[in-house]
Design a protein around this motif. Structure first.
Motif, PDB file in Angstrom:
ATOM      1  N   VAL A   1       0.836  -1.199   0.000  1.00  0.00           N
ATOM      2  CA  VAL A   1       0.000   0.000   0.000  1.00  0.00           C
ATOM      3  C   VAL A   1       0.875   1.254   0.000  1.00  0.00           C
ATOM      4  N   LYS A   2       1.871   1.250   0.850  1.00  0.00           N
ATOM      5  CA  LYS A   2       2.760   2.405   0.964  1.00  0.00           C
ATOM      6  C   LYS A   2       3.487   2.635  -0.359  1.00  0.00           C
ATOM      7  N   GLU A   3       3.995   1.542  -0.908  1.00  0.00           N
ATOM      8  CA  GLU A   3       4.735   1.597  -2.163  1.00  0.00           C
ATOM      9  C   GLU A   3       3.881   2.218  -3.281  1.00  0.00           C
ATOM     10  N   VAL A   4       2.633   1.776  -3.320  1.00  0.00           N
ATOM     11  CA  VAL A   4       1.724   2.262  -4.359  1.00  0.00           C
ATOM     12  C   VAL A   4       1.443   3.753  -4.173  1.00  0.00           C
ATOM     13  N   PHE A   5       1.247   4.136  -2.941  1.00  0.00           N
ATOM     14  CA  PHE A   5       0.971   5.555  -2.678  1.00  0.00           C
ATOM     15  C   PHE A   5       2.151   6.400  -3.158  1.00  0.00           C
ATOM     16  N   ILE A   6       3.339   5.956  -2.803  1.00  0.00           N
ATOM     17  CA  ILE A   6       4.526   6.744  -3.148  1.00  0.00           C
ATOM     18  C   ILE A   6       4.746   6.794  -4.658  1.00  0.00           C
ATOM     19  N   ARG A   7       4.594   5.641  -5.305  1.00  0.00           N
ATOM     20  CA  ARG A   7       4.785   5.630  -6.759  1.00  0.00           C
ATOM     21  C   ARG A   7       3.780   6.541  -7.459  1.00  0.00           C
ATOM     22  N   LEU A   8       2.536   6.482  -7.018  1.00  0.00           N
ATOM     23  CA  LEU A   8       1.518   7.311  -7.670  1.00  0.00           C
ATOM     24  C   LEU A   8       1.761   8.789  -7.389  1.00  0.00           C
ATOM     25  N   TYR A   9       2.224   9.054  -6.175  1.00  0.00           N
ATOM     26  CA  TYR A   9       2.499  10.447  -5.814  1.00  0.00           C
ATOM     27  C   TYR A   9       3.639  10.979  -6.673  1.00  0.00           C
ATOM     28  N   GLU A  10       4.677  10.146  -6.812  1.00  0.00           N
ATOM     29  CA  GLU A  10       5.833  10.588  -7.594  1.00  0.00           C
ATOM     30  C   GLU A  10       5.485  10.760  -9.060  1.00  0.00           C
ATOM     31  N   LYS A  11       4.511   9.997  -9.507  1.00  0.00           N
ATOM     32  CA  LYS A  11       4.060  10.099 -10.899  1.00  0.00           C
ATOM     33  C   LYS A  11       3.084  11.256 -11.092  1.00  0.00           C
ATOM     34  N   GLY A  12       2.723  11.884  -9.979  1.00  0.00           N
ATOM     35  CA  GLY A  12       1.766  12.996 -10.074  1.00  0.00           C
ATOM     36  C   GLY A  12       0.327  12.541 -10.157  1.00  0.00           C
ATOM     37  N   LEU A  13       0.092  11.284  -9.818  1.00  0.00           N
ATOM     38  CA  LEU A  13      -1.275  10.776  -9.901  1.00  0.00           C
ATOM     39  C   LEU A  13      -2.000  10.855  -8.552  1.00  0.00           C
ATOM     40  N   ILE A  14      -1.261  11.241  -7.514  1.00  0.00           N
ATOM     41  CA  ILE A  14      -1.919  11.486  -6.242  1.00  0.00           C
ATOM     42  C   ILE A  14      -1.682  12.939  -5.875  1.00  0.00           C
ATOM     43  N   TYR A  15      -2.740  13.603  -5.489  1.00  0.00           N
ATOM     44  CA  TYR A  15      -2.587  15.009  -5.112  1.00  0.00           C
ATOM     45  C   TYR A  15      -3.470  15.318  -3.916  1.00  0.00           C
ATOM     46  N   ARG A  16      -3.130  16.437  -3.284  1.00  0.00           N
ATOM     47  CA  ARG A  16      -3.917  16.852  -2.140  1.00  0.00           C
ATOM     48  C   ARG A  16      -4.705  18.081  -2.569  1.00  0.00           C
ATOM     49  N   GLY A  17      -5.975  18.136  -2.189  1.00  0.00           N
ATOM     50  CA  GLY A  17      -6.738  19.290  -2.625  1.00  0.00           C
ATOM     51  C   GLY A  17      -7.901  19.584  -1.704  1.00  0.00           C
ATOM     52  N   LYS A  18      -8.346  20.842  -1.818  1.00  0.00           N
ATOM     53  CA  LYS A  18      -9.559  21.219  -1.104  1.00  0.00           C
ATOM     54  C   LYS A  18     -10.706  20.846  -1.999  1.00  0.00           C
ATOM     55  N   TYR A  19     -11.640  20.211  -1.452  1.00  0.00           N
ATOM     56  CA  TYR A  19     -12.735  19.810  -2.305  1.00  0.00           C
ATOM     57  C   TYR A  19     -13.963  19.551  -1.450  1.00  0.00           C
ATOM     58  N   ILE A  20     -15.116  19.657  -2.099  1.00  0.00           N
ATOM     59  CA  ILE A  20     -16.339  19.264  -1.410  1.00  0.00           C
ATOM     60  C   ILE A  20     -16.372  17.740  -1.392  1.00  0.00           C
ATOM     61  N   VAL A  21     -16.335  17.187  -0.232  1.00  0.00           N
ATOM     62  CA  VAL A  21     -16.407  15.732  -0.147  1.00  0.00           C
ATOM     63  C   VAL A  21     -17.709  15.339   0.537  1.00  0.00           C
ATOM     64  N   ASN A  22     -17.995  14.053   0.411  1.00  0.00           N
ATOM     65  CA  ASN A  22     -19.158  13.518   1.117  1.00  0.00           C
ATOM     66  C   ASN A  22     -18.715  13.235   2.534  1.00  0.00           C
ATOM     67  N   TRP A  23     -19.228  14.008   3.444  1.00  0.00           N
ATOM     68  CA  TRP A  23     -18.776  13.878   4.814  1.00  0.00           C
ATOM     69  C   TRP A  23     -19.830  13.165   5.640  1.00  0.00           C
ATOM     70  N   CYS A  24     -19.374  12.114   6.340  1.00  0.00           N
ATOM     71  CA  CYS A  24     -20.310  11.475   7.255  1.00  0.00           C
ATOM     72  C   CYS A  24     -20.054  12.032   8.649  1.00  0.00           C
ATOM     73  N   PRO A  25     -21.009  12.811   9.192  1.00  0.00           N
ATOM     74  CA  PRO A  25     -20.795  13.425  10.497  1.00  0.00           C
ATOM     75  C   PRO A  25     -20.782  12.394  11.623  1.00  0.00           C
ATOM     76  N   ARG A  26     -21.296  11.202  11.349  1.00  0.00           N
ATOM     77  CA  ARG A  26     -21.309  10.180  12.387  1.00  0.00           C
ATOM     78  C   ARG A  26     -19.989   9.418  12.409  1.00  0.00           C
ATOM     79  N   CYS A  27     -19.567   8.958  11.204  1.00  0.00           N
ATOM     80  CA  CYS A  27     -18.284   8.254  11.126  1.00  0.00           C
ATOM     81  C   CYS A  27     -17.133   9.250  11.178  1.00  0.00           C
ATOM     82  N   HIS A  28     -17.484  10.515  10.984  1.00  0.00           N
ATOM     83  CA  HIS A  28     -16.487  11.560  11.109  1.00  0.00           C
ATOM     84  C   HIS A  28     -15.378  11.419  10.086  1.00  0.00           C
ATOM     85  N   THR A  29     -15.777  11.143   8.868  1.00  0.00           N
ATOM     86  CA  THR A  29     -14.790  10.991   7.822  1.00  0.00           C
ATOM     87  C   THR A  29     -15.389  11.327   6.466  1.00  0.00           C
ATOM     88  N   ALA A  30     -14.499  11.549   5.519  1.00  0.00           N
ATOM     89  CA  ALA A  30     -14.924  11.707   4.128  1.00  0.00           C
ATOM     90  C   ALA A  30     -15.245  10.341   3.548  1.00  0.00           C
TER      91      ALA A  30
END
Length: 885
Positions: free
Chosen positions: A157-186
RNA sequence: GGGCGGUUAGCUCAGUUGGUUUAGAGCGCCACCCUUACAAGGUGGAGGUCAGAGGUUCGAAUCCUCUACCGCCCACCA
């Protein structure tokens, strides 16, 4: 116990566990790299560690086991990799519930202690479903069992995250997500379930600045107005053109809202004017970006109104706030009207809480570049879907794919391998936690708090379970896998993403074929659900009917791609079939216990019934294998069911009884019983992938076996086409028809079964005469007949019942037993039936178009039918005439 | 709104490229039968204008169009 050692009825409880242990002990489930064999690999869709066995799992795993056992018997190195999924949100919820009983929240424990508790829970309960699966008889390679949070899989999992990040396929962004206020997560888009709900549509007047005018907006969620930063209208809307560029004043808040024009606004809907809440609505968010609007987050992560709203609403839950806002609007005269309105509302697929669209920082995977290749391999047929209809669904989704939000604000899962420097803000994506900042050297390093979406580990499943990212023999030998069996409900969650990951990281498809299982419903067609209580516990069903019966029944009922209407009672199909086989086995055992079987002579002393059963048997092998190859599993079960029950038991066993008990030579008896045993044993092998336990039990009893022998490692039968004998089929059919006709006459005339009768058969064809002559003992035995008289000019005896079989007459003299009225009725019905059929063929044959355009064989067949019907009808009428004389 | 399925016996379903099917099976129903493998069984029987309408064809349960009902999926919903 009976004298032969087998009980009268099959009792699965006594044998199933025993054989499972035996198979395990002998290591038959294990697969190893074996260059002399072709591999056949299936990875099990990993059930959640919170899961309990459902009928869905039963269907799914039975199908996988059928294919693995089938291929194993065919000589493949069959490898079925099992495992479980950590199921982030679901598991965290379960453990939080346990904690709640102790009056604790996860925050009370802190992250580390909480995770300890989850692991503890996992150790205790996480394997429940695996234990339950074993009851089903699944032949997984348990040495290869994996868990998505195992160390090696976590590394993947870690390897995949890093490879995709280095390839520019993973990014961090502000976005409207579906938020579950009960599970407290996107949640990802596809983790949201939309459900129809009746609500209201509130019409609210927003005053225009420096004017007496108002602009009225309609909303289903009045509380979100506290976060409004604009009002939008369609640029073409004449009603509002003069207002664009002006400002509205937000009631209750007093904020100035620009009135903007945007073509996404629907003129027809509501008032044509939309309030814009960029931080709480995905569409509004897009509008806001376009028009450079302000973002006002009006709620906190628990969906309570936050410090950005007027004081009186702060801290209120979104629904309480709604009440207050509506009340205040009404009081102040801003509420124009309220309408009833039905719309669909997104809910969390785990806890059913209404989703709050929420502006936040999240991690995303760019899907477009991955999706293109993954679509292509399916369109090209490199990966085949069964049933094929899912290709279209897949295509539609892949063409409209959106970026995948992979961060989750929970604790249970793979921690995101991202580190921030608190001093300079540097972002580091690393395999090992850095000790100091690469940029400024600061040691104030903090790992991202979030964990990854559960599917971010399961999309690697077909190769992470084989040891990737380490290159190794297993991976090279068993990958790509051959078959994936899964439900269509996770085609996007999982199947699509596995294809993407396989292509991206292995450079090759993850599986060649995908079988989408049926959805199991109750007998009324309702979905199985806990709340309806209509979902039987498979373990109870196994207890009552046996695992084989459940397995057989569920695939027997599952046509490719069709829903299954299941009820426990339907398992009688499988149970009764098991019992039938059991008793066929008993019959053979009783008769072979005092003789020595000899396979050398099993094809000697063949008569019509032997040639017929060998023919049917080989046809069944072909049909069964063909059905399995094309994933028509229920056709496969039908083929073996019909052969064993109807051909083998109903006809063949009944026919050979006479020869077994007769004064034939001992050699002939041995040949006959060796043959019957051989056909039965081979049938058990054919059936073994479907019903592993009973087939093993009987197979073991049928002959002396060596320690360690097992039916599951025998070669799967292949057809020997030299035995397919159409003339035997045809001749046997003729004899069977005669027997059926005599039986029908006896039944309808109420001839006591203890009383034998005579049969006269009038047939002119010499070959047929010989045929009947040679096999009159079948007729005598199976229709309880004393004498069979054959001739070309048989005179109809007085007081006899009659029937016509393909143009030939059968008479059964009944003397005082005959009931003229019953016989008249029988004949009348038969005459009517043939009159109708004759009329139909007559009509066809008199149609010039038919004669000239239809293929010759078809016309010829129709002519033969016509002749046949005509003579039959003549004879039926004659016989009828005798009766009314 | 878009797409995809389904509709065959009282019930659950088969029916593969249109003509080998005189539309089948299992359950249920009726009658007879505990015949020494099996009553969780055997034998026989009743029960169908293949959802409706139109079309293509010599020929349609099967192919096409429309309609009705049922069910799924996707999108949007201020």
């Amino acid at each position: 116990m009976q004298k032969n050692g087998l009980q009268k009825a099959y009792n699965p409880q006594e044998v199933e566990d025993k054989w499972y242990e035996y198979w395990m002990k002998n290591g038959y489930f294990y697969a190893n790299v074996n260059p002399t064999k072709k591999p056949y690999t299936i990875v099990m869709p990993p059930p959640n560690i919170t899961g309990m066995l459902t009928l869905g799992h039963v269907l799914n795993n039975t199908i996988q086991d059928i294919y693995i056992r089938w291929k194993r018997m065919q000589g493949y190195e069959a490898c079925w990799i099992p495992g479980t999924d950590h199921a982030g949100i679901a598991t965290q919820n379960v453990v939080e519930k346990v904690l709640a009983k102790e009056g604790l929240r996860r925050e009370d424990l802190g992250r580390e202690k909480f995770l300890e508790r989850v692991w503890q829970w996992k150790e205790e309960y996480g394997n429940t479903i695996i234990k339950q699966l074993k009851k089903l008889g699944v032949s997984c390679d348990w040495k290869r069992e994996k868990f998505t949070m195992d160390e090696d899989l976590s590394n993947a999992v870690k390897e995949v995250f890093i490879r995709l990040y280095e390839k520019g396929l993973i990014y961090r962004g502000k976005y409207i997500v579906n938020w579950c206020p009960r599970c407290h997560t996107a949640l990802a888009d596809d983790e949201v379930e939309y459900k129809e709900q009746t609500g209201k549509l509130w019409y609210i007047k927003y005053p225009i600045e420096n004017s007496n005018e108002f602009i009225t907006v309609a909303t289903t969620r009045p509380e979100t107005m506290l976060g409004d930063t604009a009002v939008a209208v369609n640029p073409k809307d004449e009603r509002y053109k003069h207002l664009v560029g002006k400002f509205a004043i937000l009631p209750l808040v007093g904020r100035k809202l620009p009135i903007i024009a945007d073509e996404t606004v629907d003129i027809e809907f509501g008032t044509g004017a939309v309030k814009v809440t960029p931080a709480h609505d995905p569409n509004d968010y897009l509008i806001a970006l376009k028009h450079n609007l302000e973002f006002v987050l009006a709620m906190d992560t628990h969906a309570k109104m936050n410090e950005n709203v007027p004081e009186k609403y702060r801290g209120l839950d979104r629904y309480e706030a709604r009440k207050e806002v509506v009340k205040d609007l009404e009081k102040q005269g801003y509420l124009l009207k309220v309408e009833d309105y039905t719309h669909s509302v997104g809910r969390c697929y785990r806890c059913d809480t209404v989703i709050e669209p929420y502006l936040s920082d999240q991690w995303f995977v760019k899907m477009k570049p991955l999706a293109e290749k993954a679509l292509q391999v399916v369109l090209d047929g490199k990966i085949k879907f069964y049933p094929e209809k899912w290709v279209k669904v897949y295509e539609h989704w892949m063409r409209n794919v959106r970026d995948w939000c992979i961060s989750r604000q929970i604790w249970w899962g793979h921690r995101i391998p991202v580190y921030y420097c608190d001093d300079c803000g540097e972002i580091m994506v690393e395999r090992e936690a850095p000790k100091s900042c690469k940029k400024c050297g600061s040691s104030k390093i903090r790992q991202d708090e979030d964990v990854l979406d559960t599917w971010f580990s399961s999309w690697l499943w077909p190769f992470s379970t084989l040891g990737w990212p380490k290159d190794n023999e297993d991976l090279r030998y068993f990958y790509p896998t051959d078959l994936l069996v899964t439900g269509p409900d996770i085609i996007f969650f999982w199947v699509a993403r596995m294809i993407m990951a396989g292509l991206e990281f292995m450079g090759e498809i993850p599986f060649k074929e995908v079988y989408f299982t049926s959805i199991i419903r109750d007998e009324f067609g309702r979905k199985m659900s806990k709340s309806l209580g209509n979902s039987p516990d498979p373990l109870d069903v196994i207890q009552e009917y046996g695992a084989d019966a459940l397995r057989f029944t569920i695939v027997y009922l599952a046509p490719l791609g069709q829903d299954i209407l299941f009820s426990t009672k339907k398992c009688e199909i499988g149970r009764n079939f098991a019992n039938k086989i059991w008793n066929a086995g008993r019959f053979l055992l009783m008769n072979i216990k005092d003789i020595e079987l000899n396979d050398e002579i099993k094809f000697e002393y063949l008569d019509l019934a032997d040639r017929w059963i060998l023919s049917e048997f080989n046809k069944t092998i072909i049909e069964l294998n063909r059905a399995l190859e094309t994933y028509r599993i229920n056709d496969a079960t039908r083929a073996i069911y019909d052969f064993l029950w109807h051909d083998f038991c109903d006809w063949y066993i009944e026919i050979i009884k006479e020869r077994i008990y007769s004064q034939n030579s001992i050699d002939e008896k041995i040949a006959l019983l060796s043959r019957a045993t051989y056909i039965f044993e081979e049938s058990l092998k054919l059936l073994h992938p479907f019903m592993p336990f009973i087939t093993e039990e009987i197979w073991q009893k049928l002959r002396p076996r060596k320690e360690g022998d097992s039916i599951m490692i025998q070669p799967y039968p292949t057809a020997d086409e030299q035995w397919i004998d159409e003339s035997a089929s045809k001749n046997m059919r003729f004899i069977q028809d005669i027997i059926a006709a005599v039986r029908a006459i006896r039944a309808e005339m109420n001839v006591p079964h203890t009383k034998q009768c005579d049969v006269l058969i009038s047939v002119s064809d010499e070959n047929k005469q010989t045929l009947i002559n040679e096999h009159s003992h079948y007729i005598k035995k199976l229709a309880k007949v004393k004498d069979v008289t054959i001739g070309s000019n048989i005179v109809r005896p007085k007081f006899s019942a009659s029937a016509v079989i393909s143009g030939d007459e059968i008479f059964v003299p009944l003397e005082d037993l005959i009931d003229i009225n019953v016989e008249k009725k029988r004949l009348e019905k038969e005459i009517q039936r043939f009159e109708e059929m004759l009329a139909e063929t007559e009509r066809k044959l008199s149609d010039q178009n038919f004669i000239s355009r239809a293929p010759k064989e078809i016309v010829e067949r129709e002519r033969q039918k016509y002749e046949n019907f005509k003579t039959t009808l003549e004879k039926l009428r004659q016989n009828y005439a005798y009766l009314i004389e």
